[in-house]
Design an enzyme around this catalytic site. Structure first.
Site, mmCIF file in Angstrom:
data_model
loop_
_atom_site.group_PDB
_atom_site.id
_atom_site.type_symbol
_atom_site.label_atom_id
_atom_site.label_comp_id
_atom_site.label_asym_id
_atom_site.label_seq_id
_atom_site.Cartn_x
_atom_site.Cartn_y
_atom_site.Cartn_z
ATOM 1 N N CYS A 262 144.638 7.305 53.386
ATOM 2 C CA CYS A 262 145.036 6.709 54.672
ATOM 3 C C CYS A 262 145.436 5.237 54.537
ATOM 4 O O CYS A 262 146.503 4.826 54.985
ATOM 5 C CB CYS A 262 143.938 6.898 55.715
ATOM 6 S SG CYS A 262 142.425 5.940 55.434
ATOM 7 N N HIS A 310 139.088 4.966 58.733
ATOM 8 C CA HIS A 310 140.387 5.648 58.749
ATOM 9 C C HIS A 310 141.404 4.769 59.469
ATOM 10 O O HIS A 310 141.067 4.032 60.393
ATOM 11 C CB HIS A 310 140.288 7.002 59.458
ATOM 12 C CG HIS A 310 141.513 7.850 59.279
ATOM 13 N ND1 HIS A 310 141.799 8.494 58.091
ATOM 14 C CD2 HIS A 310 142.550 8.126 60.116
ATOM 15 C CE1 HIS A 310 142.950 9.155 58.217
ATOM 16 N NE2 HIS A 310 143.428 8.931 59.430
ATOM 17 N N HIS A 322 149.790 9.252 59.926
ATOM 18 C CA HIS A 322 148.642 8.957 59.061
ATOM 19 C C HIS A 322 148.513 10.011 57.977
ATOM 20 O O HIS A 322 149.124 11.082 58.038
ATOM 21 C CB HIS A 322 147.359 8.846 59.892
ATOM 22 C CG HIS A 322 146.823 10.168 60.377
ATOM 23 N ND1 HIS A 322 145.480 10.476 60.416
ATOM 24 C CD2 HIS A 322 147.450 11.280 60.865
ATOM 25 C CE1 HIS A 322 145.294 11.694 60.896
ATOM 26 N NE2 HIS A 322 146.466 12.196 61.185
#
Length: 347
Positions: A262, A310, A322
């Protein structure tokens, strides 16, 4: 007769006790058997329960991944510092050799003119720093000798300082590598557990784990629209890069160009825009100006979970690009898919 009956009564009592014990044990065995039967009869986890466990494992793995990324960044920096120190020490050793050669020239000239100063002999020995601590040599040496000895003294001192700094970096590097190993083992352990859980699902159920967002891929119109709404050219370039990477696999620790985790995706997107972002999510959140969720614009970094584990790139209309986890490639997903933790506008 009475004496004869007592043993019979004792025997009868013992028999009743044994019978009771036998019944008790049999009952316990039956209960155990029934309990075991009920345990074997417990239903297997549902697909929804497996998905929940897998999601939790992926989230825990991502926390460990960001710790791994942070440790790797520090290990890489320590390795670079160590390399720089070694390079600098090598350059100074070259200068030391030049200084010692200059002392040798002085010695040769002095020898030709009638002998070699004993102090200069010591200076040219295999252990030159021993004589540098003695003041007598400096007092007897001429001005040229003093200058050359001063150079040798300076180079020796600086080389020793560099060697000390290198020893510190070597120790730091060993510690960082041990930390990397721990985080790597945590990540791979979590991912292996998730893989075993997913193996219990059907092909359709496994696909559902990795693709619970819209299955329709955004077209070039959405990419252009998002880039046009970005607050500046850097953000627009980052958004365009993220769209170009849709479908790229998630690989923990990867920063592109063909696979990402990520924070690796967001770092690569802004690197394409000429902006250097830190490697980890918990550092990237401080790499710009915080913005409230109600003021998000394309290109803003959006962060999730309380531990900031994240990150994605906002692209407008409540959506982000993402790299989710190993079960899904880089994709567009709703921002409200995970617990929102904050947002940053890279400036």
């Amino acid at each position: 007769m009475g004496a004869h009956r007592r043993p019979r009564q004792r025997a009868t009592g013992g028999g009743r006790a044994r019978t009771a014990a036998t019944i008790t044990l049999a009952g316990a065995a039956t209960a155990t058997g029934l309990g075991g039967g009920r345990g074997h009869a417990d239903p297997q986890p549902t697909a929804a329960q497996v998905r929940a466990k897998v999601d939790k494992l992926y989230q825990e793995a991502e926390v460990a991944t960001e710790k791994y990324n942070g440790a790797k960044e520090k290990a890489d920096a320590a390795e670079q510092r160590l390399e720089d120190l070694r390079d600098e020490a090598a350059r100074k050793e070259d200068r030391l050799n030049s200084a010692r050669q200059a002392l040798g020239s002085v010695a040769a000239a002095q020898y030709r003119s009638g002998g070699l100063d004993p102090a200069l002999q010591l200076a040219l020995s295999s252990d030159p720093d021993r004589y540098l601590d003695g003041a007598a040599f400096a007092e007897r040496a001429g001005s040229r000798q003093q200058a050359e000895v001063g150079r040798v003294r300076k180079e020796l001192r600086e080389i020793e300082q560099l060697r000390g700094a290198a020893r510190v970096e070597v120790s730091s590097l060993k510690s960082r590598r041990a930390e990397l190993k721990r985080h790597r083992e945590t990540v791979t352990g979590k991912l292996e557990k998730a893989r075993r859980l997913l193996s219990r699902l059907t092909t359709e159920e496994r696909a559902d784990v990795g693709d619970r967002a819209s299955r329709s891929a955004p077209g070039p119109r959405e990419s252009l629209s998002a880039s046009a709404q970005a607050p500046n050219s850097r953000a627009a370039t980052a958004v365009a890069y993220a769209y170009q990477k849709l479908g790229s696999p998630y690989v923990w620790g990867a920063t592109g160009p063909n696979a990402f985790d990520c924070s690796g995706l967001t770092q690569a997107a802004y690197r394409a825009a000429g902006v250097s972002l830190p490697r980890t999510t918990y550092a990237q959140i401080d790499a710009g100006r915080r913005v409230p969720r109600s003021e998000l614009l394309p290109g803003d970094l959006v962060f999730f979970y309380s531990g900031i584990s994240h990150v994605g790139i906002y692209v407008g209309n409540g959506q982000m690009v993402h790299a989710p986890n190993p079960s899904a490639p880089v994709r567009v997903a709703p921002v409200d898919e995970m617990p929102f933790a904050g947002a940053t506008r890279v400036v």
